[in-house]
Design an enzyme around this catalytic site. Structure first.
Site, PDB file in Angstrom:
ATOM      1  N   SER A   1       0.658  -1.276  -0.117  1.00 30.13           N
ATOM      2  CA  SER A   1      -0.300   0.122   0.159  1.00 30.13           C
ATOM      3  C   SER A   1       0.789   1.302  -0.161  1.00 30.13           C
ATOM      4  CB  SER A   1      -0.750   0.199   1.298  1.00 30.13           C
ATOM      5  OG  SER A   1      -0.220  -0.316   2.303  1.00 30.13           O
TER       6      SER A   1
ATOM      7  N   HIS B   1      -5.536  -3.937  -1.635  1.00 28.40           N
ATOM      8  CA  HIS B   1      -5.336  -2.880  -3.010  1.00 28.40           C
ATOM      9  C   HIS B   1      -4.800  -3.948  -4.822  1.00 28.40           C
ATOM     10  CE1 HIS B   1      -4.716   0.353  -0.521  1.00 28.40           C
ATOM     11  NE2 HIS B   1      -4.255  -0.832   0.050  1.00 28.40           N
TER      12      HIS B   1
ATOM     13  N   LYS C   1     -12.941  -1.273  -0.351  1.00 33.40           N
ATOM     14  CA  LYS C   1     -11.504  -0.146  -1.187  1.00 33.40           C
ATOM     15  C   LYS C   1     -12.412   0.004  -2.518  1.00 33.40           C
ATOM     16  CE  LYS C   1      -7.472  -0.217   1.466  1.00 33.40           C
ATOM     17  NZ  LYS C   1      -6.700  -1.381   2.541  1.00 33.40           N
TER      18      LYS C   1
HETATM   19  C1  LIG Z   1      -6.992  -1.714   3.684  1.00 26.10           C
HETATM   20  C2  LIG Z   1      -6.362  -2.699   4.232  1.00 26.10           C
HETATM   21  C3  LIG Z   1      -6.760  -3.532   4.956  1.00 26.10           C
HETATM   22  C4  LIG Z   1      -7.874  -3.557   5.887  1.00 26.10           C
HETATM   23  O1  LIG Z   1      -8.618  -3.910   5.336  1.00 26.10           O
HETATM   24  P1  LIG Z   1     -10.822  -3.143   5.529  1.00 26.10           P
HETATM   25  O2  LIG Z   1     -11.521  -3.299   4.858  1.00 26.10           O
HETATM   26  O3  LIG Z   1     -10.223  -1.457   5.090  1.00 26.10           O
HETATM   27  O4  LIG Z   1     -10.573  -3.248   6.763  1.00 26.10           O
HETATM   28  C5  LIG Z   1      -6.072  -5.020   4.669  1.00 26.10           C
HETATM   29  N1  LIG Z   1      -4.879  -5.186   3.971  1.00 26.10           N
HETATM   30  C6  LIG Z   1      -4.580  -4.316   3.841  1.00 26.10           C
HETATM   31  C7  LIG Z   1      -2.986  -4.328   2.774  1.00 26.10           C
HETATM   32  C8  LIG Z   1      -4.902  -2.627   3.644  1.00 26.10           C
HETATM   33  O5  LIG Z   1      -4.417  -2.107   2.677  1.00 26.10           O
END
Ligand SMILES: *Cc1c(COP(=O)(O)O)cnc(C)c1O
Length: 399
Positions: free
Chosen positions: A185, A213, A245
């Protein structure tokens, strides 16, 4: 405040944040909907900070599905999944997700964060070994902390180092699990899943990817990192994904064998002890998966990639260092922490919102402004952003 020790503790923490220059005056505030153009802290700006990759958080089909479910089934689900909080919609979403991911089964959690905590807590026991990429997400790190397994970290995407850890530690343990983000990320690079899988087979380890992602971004119709590499889904043990996301709603899921799903249904603590999604959230997620799997979905994914290539090329032509990104997450490396914050502030003054990311989220001296372009951006938004980057970069002597 009634307790002196608590009061003093909180004041000291706030003072230390202020001294470090990292105390936020307030959270960035969105007025109106999440969009490629948005009103943030009262200013209309080009938004380069959201994870709404396909721009579908506001798509009429998702909104209508949520409204219909709300009217038909009410505002809340009223129980945890194992008591009586499993509605037909929840099972429908899991069937669609399994079909979409090509996995035997999926189980949905309240968020991606709890999905990681849930699955890791279930499969890792005392005497096991978990091997984690150095830059894995906080929810993986916390999920591992909840277990009694031995843990080891390998250098970021470094297969020689992963092999070293396996050679040194694998033999003394019962099960072993290698876990990695699919797309990282902060840097936007992609984990070398085929190489990880080869080592996993050689050393008899299971594999898990966090595709928060990668889903909706990589692979045919956004099926994710495993599909991107053409790895058959029965070869890769566990894929975790988020509905928060690219999918544009809220939630997390684990795509796996049906045996793992069964065990999670019985043992995964966030699943057992926290109420299921409201019908509107679940229905919107179903609509999103349908959309992604349609021609319209592929058009959105293609547009996001076209925007990504255009924006990256523009930044590179201006002379910025964009690191090792291979995805719509493009960091603009500034280096100095204070300068990165100054850079982000100056961009905002020029109509662009992009967050500064500094130590300890990234290594000291590798501070950056992180950008994410989406399918919702138009060429003129990206041109506006590029000219703000040029102006700011020159005035702060970054380019
Ligand atoms: C955003 C994210 C999460 C968490 O996901 P949410 O649905 O926002 O709780 C887990 N792992 C990674 C790599 C992320 O970027």
């Amino acid at each position: 405040m009634s307790n002196h020790e608590l009061d003093a503790f909180l004041k000291a923490r706030i003072d230390s944040l202020r001294d470090a220059g990292t105390l936020r005056p307030h959270l960035p505030l969105l007025t109106g909907a999440q969009g490629a153009k948005a009103v943030i802290n009262g200013n209309s700006v080009v938004n380069l900070a959201s994870n709404n990759y396909l721009g579908i958080a506001t798509h009429p089909k998702l909104v209508q599905a949520a409204i219909d479910a709300l009217q038909k089934f009410g505002a809340g689900s009223g129980a945890v999944r194992t008591i009586i909080g499993t509605m037909e919609l929840h099972e429908e979403l899991e069937r669609r997700l399994a079909r979409f991911k090509g996995s035997e089964a999926t189980l949905v959690f309240q968020s991606g964060f709890t999905a990681n905590a849930g699955v890791l807590g279930v499969i890792l026991a005392e005497g096991d070994l978990v091997i984690s990429d150095q830059l894995n997400h906080a929810s993986i790190i916390d999920g591992i902390r909840l277990t009694k397994a031995d843990r080891a970290v390998y250098k970021h995407c470094d297969m020689d180092d992963l092999q070293r850890v396996l050679k040194e530690k694998r033999a003394g343990h019962a099960k072993a699990l290698i876990v990695t983000d699919g797309v990282f990320s902060m840097d936007g690079d992609i984990a070398p899943l085929p190489d990880i899988l080869r080592l996993a087979k050689e050393f008899d380890a299971a594999t898990m990817v966090d595709d928060a992602h990668g889903s909706g971004v990589l692979g045919d119709h956004g099926r994710g990192t495993v599909s991107h590499f053409g790895i058959p889904h029965d070869q890769w043990d566990i894929t975790m994904g988020t509905l928060s996301k690219a999918v544009g709603v809220l939630g997390g899921y684990v795509a796996s064998s049906s045996d793992l799903r069964t065990v999670m249904e019985h043992d995964a603590r966030p699943f057992l002890f926290s109420t299921s999604h409201p019908p509107a959230v679940t229905a919107a997620a179903i609509a999103a998966i349908d959309l992604m799997d349609s021609d319209e979905g592929q058009v959105l994914i293609d547009k996001m990639w076209e925007n990504t290539r255009y924006f990256k090329a523009g930044l590179t032509a201006l002379g910025f260092d964009t690191g090792i990104s291979k995805t719509p997450i493009t960091p603009v490396i500034i280096g100095d922490e204070a300068k990165a914050i100054q850079f982000s502030d100056a961009l905002f003054a020029n109509g662009v919102f992009a967050t500064a990311i500094v130590f300890p989220t990234v290594a000291r001296g590798r501070a950056r402004v992180r950008t994410i372009v989406t399918a919702g951006h138009e060429k003129h938004d990206l041109d506006q952003a590029l000219s703000a980057f040029e102006k700011t970069g020159k005035s702060l002597s970054v380019i």
